[in-house]
Scaffold this motif. Structure first.
Motif, PDB file in Angstrom:
ATOM      1  N   CYS A  78       0.561  -1.109   0.179  1.00  0.00           N
ATOM      2  CA  CYS A  78      -0.049  -0.024  -0.387  1.00  0.00           C
ATOM      3  C   CYS A  78       0.782   1.534   0.014  1.00  0.00           C
ATOM      4  N   VAL A  79       0.118   1.767  -0.002  1.00  0.00           N
ATOM      5  CA  VAL A  79       1.268   3.644  -0.236  1.00  0.00           C
ATOM      6  C   VAL A  79       0.606   4.340   0.902  1.00  0.00           C
ATOM      7  N   TRP A  80       1.511   4.544   1.801  1.00  0.00           N
ATOM      8  CA  TRP A  80       0.764   5.316   2.820  1.00  0.00           C
ATOM      9  C   TRP A  80       1.502   7.062   2.570  1.00  0.00           C
ATOM     10  N   ARG A  81       0.988   7.949   2.829  1.00  0.00           N
ATOM     11  CA  ARG A  81       0.752   9.267   3.154  1.00  0.00           C
ATOM     12  C   ARG A  81       0.316  10.789   4.829  1.00  0.00           C
ATOM     13  N   MET A  82       1.548  10.940   4.187  1.00  0.00           N
ATOM     14  CA  MET A  82       1.352  11.444   5.884  1.00  0.00           C
ATOM     15  C   MET A  82       1.930  12.943   5.539  1.00  0.00           C
ATOM     16  N   LYS A  83       1.662  13.166   6.469  1.00  0.00           N
ATOM     17  CA  LYS A  83       3.277  15.167   6.258  1.00  0.00           C
ATOM     18  C   LYS A  83       3.722  14.920   7.989  1.00  0.00           C
ATOM     19  N   LEU A  84       5.107  15.082   7.231  1.00  0.00           N
ATOM     20  CA  LEU A  84       6.223  15.325   8.502  1.00  0.00           C
ATOM     21  C   LEU A  84       6.320  16.861   9.035  1.00  0.00           C
ATOM     22  N   LEU A  85       7.004  16.202  10.240  1.00  0.00           N
ATOM     23  CA  LEU A  85       7.183  17.693  10.720  1.00  0.00           C
ATOM     24  C   LEU A  85       8.587  17.388  11.455  1.00  0.00           C
ATOM     25  N   PHE A  86       9.439  18.556  11.045  1.00  0.00           N
ATOM     26  CA  PHE A  86      11.056  18.009  11.638  1.00  0.00           C
ATOM     27  C   PHE A  86      11.978  19.337  11.363  1.00  0.00           C
ATOM     28  N   SER A  87      13.198  18.852  12.389  1.00  0.00           N
ATOM     29  CA  SER A  87      13.659  19.820  12.251  1.00  0.00           C
ATOM     30  C   SER A  87      15.908  19.709  11.753  1.00  0.00           C
ATOM     31  N   THR A  88      16.424  21.124  10.629  1.00  0.00           N
ATOM     32  CA  THR A  88      17.717  20.471  10.814  1.00  0.00           C
ATOM     33  C   THR A  88      17.802  20.889  12.012  1.00  0.00           C
ATOM     34  N   ASP A  89      18.105  21.511  13.170  1.00  0.00           N
ATOM     35  CA  ASP A  89      18.401  21.463  14.374  1.00  0.00           C
ATOM     36  C   ASP A  89      18.912  20.067  14.566  1.00  0.00           C
ATOM     37  N   GLU A  90      20.433  19.955  15.359  1.00  0.00           N
ATOM     38  CA  GLU A  90      20.679  18.661  15.651  1.00  0.00           C
ATOM     39  C   GLU A  90      21.041  18.080  16.704  1.00  0.00           C
ATOM     40  N   LYS A  91      19.813  18.748  17.739  1.00  0.00           N
ATOM     41  CA  LYS A  91      19.796  18.954  18.992  1.00  0.00           C
ATOM     42  C   LYS A  91      18.649  18.203  18.806  1.00  0.00           C
ATOM     43  N   ASP A  92      17.455  18.724  18.299  1.00  0.00           N
ATOM     44  CA  ASP A  92      15.601  18.124  18.187  1.00  0.00           C
ATOM     45  C   ASP A  92      16.445  16.102  17.525  1.00  0.00           C
ATOM     46  N   GLU A  93      15.109  15.690  17.593  1.00  0.00           N
ATOM     47  CA  GLU A  93      14.789  14.119  17.648  1.00  0.00           C
ATOM     48  C   GLU A  93      14.865  14.325  15.588  1.00  0.00           C
TER      49      GLU A  93
END
Length: 77
Positions: free
Chosen positions: A43-58
């Motif tokens: 199946c194809v799973w569509r989603m919105k991701l939230l991310f940061s380029t800060d090295e400290k963030d997960e």
């Protein structure tokens, strides 16, 4: 991962976060309860991701619509 689209940046407090619409291809085997039959499924799973380029963030997370702060940061769907 099949695709990444609609990448946008958002400033929240002192941090810059990004969102992206992504599509994943998920595949594997489905086995019946008795173990007698198996077949390949995908199946194809569509989603919105939230991310940061800060090295400290997960790493990337999927924001949940029921979380007011992340939903407000994303704006209208």
């Amino acid at each position: 991962m099949l695709s990444v689209k609609n990448i946008t940046g958002h400033k929240i407090d002192q941090h810059v976060w990004y969102t992206a619409d992504v599509e994943w291809l998920l595949y594997g085997s489905a086995v019946s309860d008795d173990g007698e039959d198996a077949l390949s499924v995908a199946c194809v799973w569509r989603m919105k991701l939230l991310f940061s380029t800060d090295e400290k963030d997960e790493g990337p997370v999927q924001p949940h619509e029921h979380t007011p702060r992340s939903a407000a940061a994303l704006g209208p769907p």
